[in-house]
Design an enzyme around this catalytic site. Structure first.
Site, PDB file in Angstrom:
ATOM      1  N   LYS A  75       0.825  -1.209   0.000  1.00 37.57           N
ATOM      2  CA  LYS A  75       0.000   0.000   0.000  1.00 37.57           C
ATOM      3  C   LYS A  75       0.853   1.250   0.000  1.00 37.57           C
ATOM      4  CE  LYS A  75      -3.962   2.177   2.241  1.00 37.57           C
ATOM      5  NZ  LYS A  75      -5.069   2.016   3.207  1.00 37.57           N
TER       6      LYS A  75
ATOM      7  N   GLY B  59      -5.391  -2.753   4.039  1.00 41.81           N
ATOM      8  CA  GLY B  59      -4.618  -3.882   3.549  1.00 41.81           C
ATOM      9  C   GLY B  59      -5.347  -5.209   3.591  1.00 41.81           C
ATOM     10  N   ARG B  60      -5.950  -5.548   4.733  1.00 39.39           N
ATOM     11  CA  ARG B  60      -6.609  -6.849   4.846  1.00 39.39           C
ATOM     12  C   ARG B  60      -7.979  -6.869   4.179  1.00 39.39           C
ATOM     13  NH1 ARG B  60      -6.070  -4.158   9.302  1.00 39.39           N
ATOM     14  NH2 ARG B  60      -7.756  -3.634  10.730  1.00 39.39           N
TER      15      ARG B  60
ATOM     16  N   GLU C 196      -6.474  -8.969  13.574  1.00 37.99           N
ATOM     17  CA  GLU C 196      -5.894  -7.645  13.360  1.00 37.99           C
ATOM     18  C   GLU C 196      -6.982  -6.580  13.405  1.00 37.99           C
ATOM     19  OE1 GLU C 196      -3.632  -6.115   9.606  1.00 37.99           O
ATOM     20  OE2 GLU C 196      -2.152  -6.922  11.006  1.00 37.99           O
TER      21      GLU C 196
ATOM     22  N   LYS D  96       7.948  -3.730  14.636  1.00 38.67           N
ATOM     23  CA  LYS D  96       8.608  -3.318  13.399  1.00 38.67           C
ATOM     24  C   LYS D  96       9.587  -2.174  13.666  1.00 38.67           C
ATOM     25  CE  LYS D  96       5.715  -2.762   9.953  1.00 38.67           C
ATOM     26  NZ  LYS D  96       4.470  -2.423   9.223  1.00 38.67           N
TER      27      LYS D  96
ATOM     28  N   HIS E 112      -7.574 -35.848  13.319  1.00 36.64           N
ATOM     29  CA  HIS E 112      -6.541 -36.732  13.872  1.00 36.64           C
ATOM     30  C   HIS E 112      -5.440 -35.936  14.557  1.00 36.64           C
ATOM     31  CE1 HIS E 112      -8.178 -40.351  11.859  1.00 36.64           C
ATOM     32  NE2 HIS E 112      -8.581 -39.462  10.959  1.00 36.64           N
TER      33      HIS E 112
ATOM     34  N   GLU F 223       9.778  -5.848   4.395  1.00 35.97           N
ATOM     35  CA  GLU F 223       9.878  -7.221   3.879  1.00 35.97           C
ATOM     36  C   GLU F 223       9.622  -7.262   2.373  1.00 35.97           C
ATOM     37  OE1 GLU F 223       7.981  -7.613   8.074  1.00 35.97           O
ATOM     38  OE2 GLU F 223       7.940  -6.203   6.379  1.00 35.97           O
TER      39      GLU F 223
END
Length: 505
Positions: free
Chosen positions: A191, A250-251, A336, A477, A367, A197
Site C-alpha cells: 500500500k 490492507g486486509r 488484526e 517493526k 486426527h 519485507e
C-alpha cells in the site's frame, strides 16, 4: 460504551443457559437459525442452529445493536464516511465491489478497467511470453491472493502464480527456482510501497531477473499500491502501476488491484465474478432484517461465546482442500481488526475483544486437534465449511466420506456420549456452525470472504471498537528497524544476549 449498552451486556449474562438439546426441542429451531442464500455462484447454507443462540439471546443482542447504532454505522461504512476515525479515513472495500459511495464506485471501476487492460494484454501475449508471476507482498497483500489462487487456480491457471511474503529468503528462493526469468513477471504489492519485507524481496527479485539475462528487469514489474509516485520513483514504469484507493485497508484490499495476481491466474471475467459474489453478500448485509441476516447472526454468536461464555478462541475447519488457507486468512481479518484494547474513542475496553482464530483442514484436523474439542476443558465454538460439489474427478466415495465426517463432527460435538468410563465419555453440548456451499467458484469465494468481513465489522460495532486500524503491529517493526540500524543497545538482558548470540549486534 454507554450505560444502556453496559446494562444490556449484564442482562445477556444473566439469561438462562439451556443446552443445545433443550434448544432443539423447539420445532422451529432450524428455520429460526438456518438461512440459505441464493447467490451468483450458487446457494450457500448458513446453519447456526447448533449454537446456543436463542430467541432471548438474539433479542438482547438486537437491542444492543440498536443501542450501539449498528444500522447507522453500517450505513456510514457503505456511504464512505470516515468510519476509521483513528486514521481519519473511510473504509471503502465494498466500493471495490460496486456497493458504496457512487463517486468511489466509479473510481474503483476505472481502476479495475486499468487492471483488466494490463491483464488482458499479458494474456494476449502483448508483453511477451509470460508463464509465471512472482507476487511479492505481506499481510493482506499476500494472504488474500494466496487464498484465492490456491482455492480456484489449482488446475486452470492462465499464468502460474507464486505468492511470496516471508522475508526469509527460503521463500523467495523457492519461487525463483520454480520460474524461468525469461518468462516471469514480478508483482510488488504494498500500500505504501515502503514495507520492509516486501521491498527487500522485490530488490532480490530484480537482481534475479538481471542475473537471468533480462535486459530491462524493471519493465517486468507490476506495482500494486496506493502510493503510485513511490512505485515510479523505485523504478516501475507508470503504465505498469495499478493504484488502489487510500481508503482501502490492507486486509480488505483483495478486491482492488491487490487482486491482480488472481485476475492474471483466472482471467478478468472470473475476477469480475469474484466481485459479484462479494457484492451479493454486501446487499444481504445491508437489506436483510436482523432476524434473517446471516452475517449479523454469526456475529451475535461470536459475541455471545466470547462475552458471556468466556470462550477465548474460535476454530475454523474447512472440509475442502481448496479452502486450506481460509483459516490463515481469517486469522488476520479477525485478529488484526478486532484485537484491540481501547474503544474507537480511546477509552479502555472493559470487555474481551476478539477471540483467537485458529483452525485447519478436515479430515486432517480430526486426527490432530479434535480430541481437545470433544473432551478438553475448553469450550471452543467451531465453524465447519464444506462444498457439495467436489473439486476432483476421483471416485465419489472420497467426497462422500469427507462430507460425512464434516457433518458427523458437528453432530458429535452437540450430542456427546455418556460412559461410566470417564476417558470414554463425551460431555456434548459443544457448539458448532456449518457453512455449506453448493459449489466453489470465484463468486462463492467472494461471498465467503465478504461474509466474514461484515461479520467482523458487526462484532466491532457492538463492542464499540475501530476494526480498521492496526497500530499494534508497529512497535515490533520499529524496534526491528532500530536493531537493523545498529541500535542494539538498551534492551532487556535476554534480547541483548540473543542479538549477540545470533551475531547481529
Amino acid at each position: 460504551m454507554t450505560d444502556q449498552a453496559a446494562a444490556l451486556w449484564q442482562e445477556l449474562e444473566g439469561l438462562s443457559r439451556p443446552t443445545l438439546a433443550e434448544l432443539f426441542a423447539a420445532p422451529d429451531r432450524l428455520d429460526a437459525f438456518c438461512t440459505t442464500l441464493d447467490l451468483p455462484g450458487g446457494a450457500i447454507r448458513f446453519d447456526w442452529s447448533k449454537t446456543h443462540l436463542s430467541a432471548e439471546v438474539t433479542s438482547v443482542l438486537a437491542r444492543l445493536a440498536t443501542a450501539m447504532n449498528l444500522a447507522g454505522k453500517r450505513q456510514a461504512l457503505i456511504d464512505g464516511d470516515k468510519i476509521n476515525n483513528t486514521e481519519g479515513r473511510a473504509a471503502e472495500h465494498t466500493a471495490e465491489r460496486g456497493v458504496g459511495n457512487p463517486a468511489s464506485v466509479v473510481e474503483a471501476e476505472a481502476l479495475h478497467a486499468r487492471m483488466k487492460g494490463l491483464v488482458d494484454a499479458i494474456h494476449e501475449g502483448l508483453l511477451g511470453d509470460v508463464k509465471s508471476l512472482i507476487h511479492i507482498g505481506i499481510g493482506g497483500s499476500a494472504l488474500g491472493p494466496a487464498l484465492a489462487i490456491d482455492a480456484l487456480a489449482r488446475d486452470e491457471a492462465k499464468v502460474a502464480v507464486h505468492v511470496v511474503s516471508n522475508i526469509d529468503g527460503c521463500a523467495l528462493e523457492a519461487a525463483m527456482k520454480a520460474c524461468d526469468p525469461a518468462t516471469t513477471m514480478i508483482a510488488v504489492a504494498s500500500k505504501t510501497f515502503t514495507t520492509t519485507e516486501t521491498m527487500t524481496n522485490a530488490a532480490s527479485a530484480i537482481e534475479w531477473l538481471e542475473q537471468g539475462g533480462v535486459a530491462d528487469p524493471y519493465g517486468r514489474v507490476v506495482a500494486l499500491t496506493a502510493a503510485p509516485d513511490k512505485a515510479v520513483e523505485w523504478g516501475v514504469d507508470e503504465t505498469r502501476v495499478l493504484p488502489f484507493s487510500e481508503s482501502v485497508g490492507g486486509r480488505y484490499s483483495l478486491w482492488s488491484s491487490i487482486g491482480f495476481p488472481v485476475a492474471l491466474a483466472l482471467g478478468s471475467d472470473a475476477f469480475a465474478e469474484f466481485l459479484d459474489g462479494a457484492a451479493a453478500i454486501d446487499r444481504h448485509f445491508i437489506e436483510a432484517q436482523l432476524e434473517a441476516n446471516a452475517v449479523v447472526r454469526a456475529a451475535f454468536a461470536d459475541l455471545y461465546y466470547t462475552q458471556v461464555r468466556g470462550c477465548q478462541t474460535r476454530a475454523v475447519f474447512a472440509y475442502d482442500e481448496r479452502l486450506a488457507l481460509l483459516p490463515d486468512y481469517l486469522q488476520q481479518l479477525e485478529m488484526e481488526s478486532n484485537g484491540k484494547r481501547v474503544t474507537a474513542d480511546g477509552a479502555p475496553l472493559t470487555r474481551p475483544s476478539a477471540p483467537i482464530t485458529w483452525g485447519g483442514v478436515g479430515t486432517d484436523a480430526q486426527h490432530a486437534v479434535f480430541q481437545l474439542l470433544h473432551q478438553g476443558t475448553h469450550l471452543i465454538p467451531v465453524d465447519f465449511l464444506a462444498v457439495k460439489i467436489p473439486g476432483h474427478d476421483l471416485d465419489p466415495v472420497h467426497h462422500q466420506i469427507l462430507l460425512s465426517n464434516c457433518f458427523a463432527q458437528g453432530a458429535a460435538l452437540m450430542a456427546g456420549k455418556s460412559s461410566e468410563d470417564g476417558a470414554r465419555a463425551y460431555p456434548g453440548d459443544r457448539p458448532s456452525a456449518t457453512i455449506l456451499c453448493d459449489d466453489l467458484n470465484p463468486a462463492t469465494l467472494g461471498a465467503l470472504i465478504a461474509f466474514h468481513e461484515h461479520r467482523t465489522f458487526v462484532s466491532a460495532m457492538l463492542l464499540g471498537i475501530n476494526p480498521f486500524d492496526q497500530f499494534g503491529v508497529e512497535l515490533g517493526k520499529a524496534i526491528a528497524k532500530q536493531i537493523d540500524a545498529g541500535g542494539g543497545d538498551g534492551f532487556d538482558p535476554s534480547t541483548e544476549a540473543l542479538l549477540k548470540a545470533a551475531g547481529i549486534a
